[in-house]
Scaffold this active site. Sequence first.
Site, PDB file in Angstrom:
ATOM      1  N   ALA A 189       0.804  -1.230   0.000  1.00 36.59           N
ATOM      2  CA  ALA A 189       0.000   0.000   0.000  1.00 36.59           C
ATOM      3  C   ALA A 189       0.831   1.272   0.000  1.00 36.59           C
ATOM      4  O   ALA A 189       0.295   2.357   0.222  1.00 36.59           O
ATOM      5  CB  ALA A 189      -0.940   0.002   1.208  1.00 36.59           C
ATOM      6  N   ALA A 190       2.133   1.159  -0.255  1.00 25.81           N
ATOM      7  CA  ALA A 190       3.000   2.334  -0.155  1.00 25.81           C
ATOM      8  C   ALA A 190       2.569   3.456  -1.087  1.00 25.81           C
ATOM      9  O   ALA A 190       2.377   4.606  -0.669  1.00 25.81           O
ATOM     10  CB  ALA A 190       4.445   1.931  -0.443  1.00 25.81           C
ATOM     11  N   GLY A 191       2.429   3.144  -2.372  1.00 22.50           N
ATOM     12  CA  GLY A 191       2.050   4.169  -3.339  1.00 22.50           C
ATOM     13  C   GLY A 191       0.670   4.735  -3.085  1.00 22.50           C
ATOM     14  O   GLY A 191       0.434   5.937  -3.252  1.00 22.50           O
ATOM     15  N   ASP A 192      -0.254   3.885  -2.682  1.00 16.91           N
ATOM     16  CA  ASP A 192      -1.620   4.335  -2.415  1.00 16.91           C
ATOM     17  C   ASP A 192      -1.665   5.269  -1.203  1.00 16.91           C
ATOM     18  O   ASP A 192      -2.396   6.262  -1.201  1.00 16.91           O
ATOM     19  CB  ASP A 192      -2.542   3.130  -2.170  1.00 16.91           C
ATOM     20  CG  ASP A 192      -2.626   2.218  -3.380  1.00 16.91           C
ATOM     21  OD1 ASP A 192      -2.439   2.711  -4.504  1.00 16.91           O
ATOM     22  OD2 ASP A 192      -2.864   1.016  -3.194  1.00 16.91           O
TER      23      ASP A 192
END
Length: 299
Positions: free
Chosen positions: A243-246
Amino acid sequence: MKILNFGSLNIDRVYDVEHFVKPGETISARTLHFYPGGKGLNQSVAAARAGAQVIHAGAIGEDGAALEAVIAEAGADTTGILHTGGPSGHAVIQVSEAGQNSIIVYGGANQQLTEDYIETMLNKATPGDIVLLQNETNSVDTIIQRAHEHGLLVAWNPSPFPKDLSALPLLSVDLFLVNAAEGAQLANLTEDNDPKMILQALQSMYPSAAVVLTLGGDGVICLYHGQTYSHPGFRVNVVDTTAAGDTFCGYFLAGLCKGEAIDRCLAQAGAAAAIAVSRAGAAPSIPVKTEMETFLAAH
């Protein structure tokens, strides 16, 4: 200023593995966990936990009640979510010992947005609001064009990367939120190119748009209204990058909605993403605003 997110809602099946499975290979998973996910859900949760006013537009199937509940609990408006028959979207995610992930996504209900539904949801926004979308739902081209015609700011995170860019009205996008691989593809370059070169190429192709180019542990660079910004990455113990980019997208847009300076938006989004990768899962790993502020103050 609020965020209207046309986003996917998925049930994530996460398998902990020693290494990613290779063609022709059968491996055993150490564990299996079920998490609420989907890029759209994650980004709505992140933006809402960051304090933005968020309306989620998307679809779930008969098995999707828990997905809607997660977004609502984060503080986003879920009253417009479309309920369909059949299964919700889902993802099969391998997480390696190094914390990297490999993902297969099945669209399910995410592919059932209709033009009437899109128009109904767009009417919930007012000129100047942000329409956020990714590439896990159908009708991305229609949403971009109609949002632009409504006078809304279009923010696009092209993941998974589209097979046919020419089918999308990308000159109507106001903000590209891309990682290094996506940015390079969009600019017709390779990931080996210098990030500043990728940024400059995108500026030439889309002169009216802002670009945020995330670089993983190396931080982020950004071109916004003709000015270039950057922020270094935060060093943390990486557990799961799903979920880093989100998380970064949601927090960055929340900062814009609150009128924060771009430097501050980048710092807050980077801090939130760093916290997320230090935890397992997608939506469950996304921090609330106070956690982000504490982390940022300590770093």
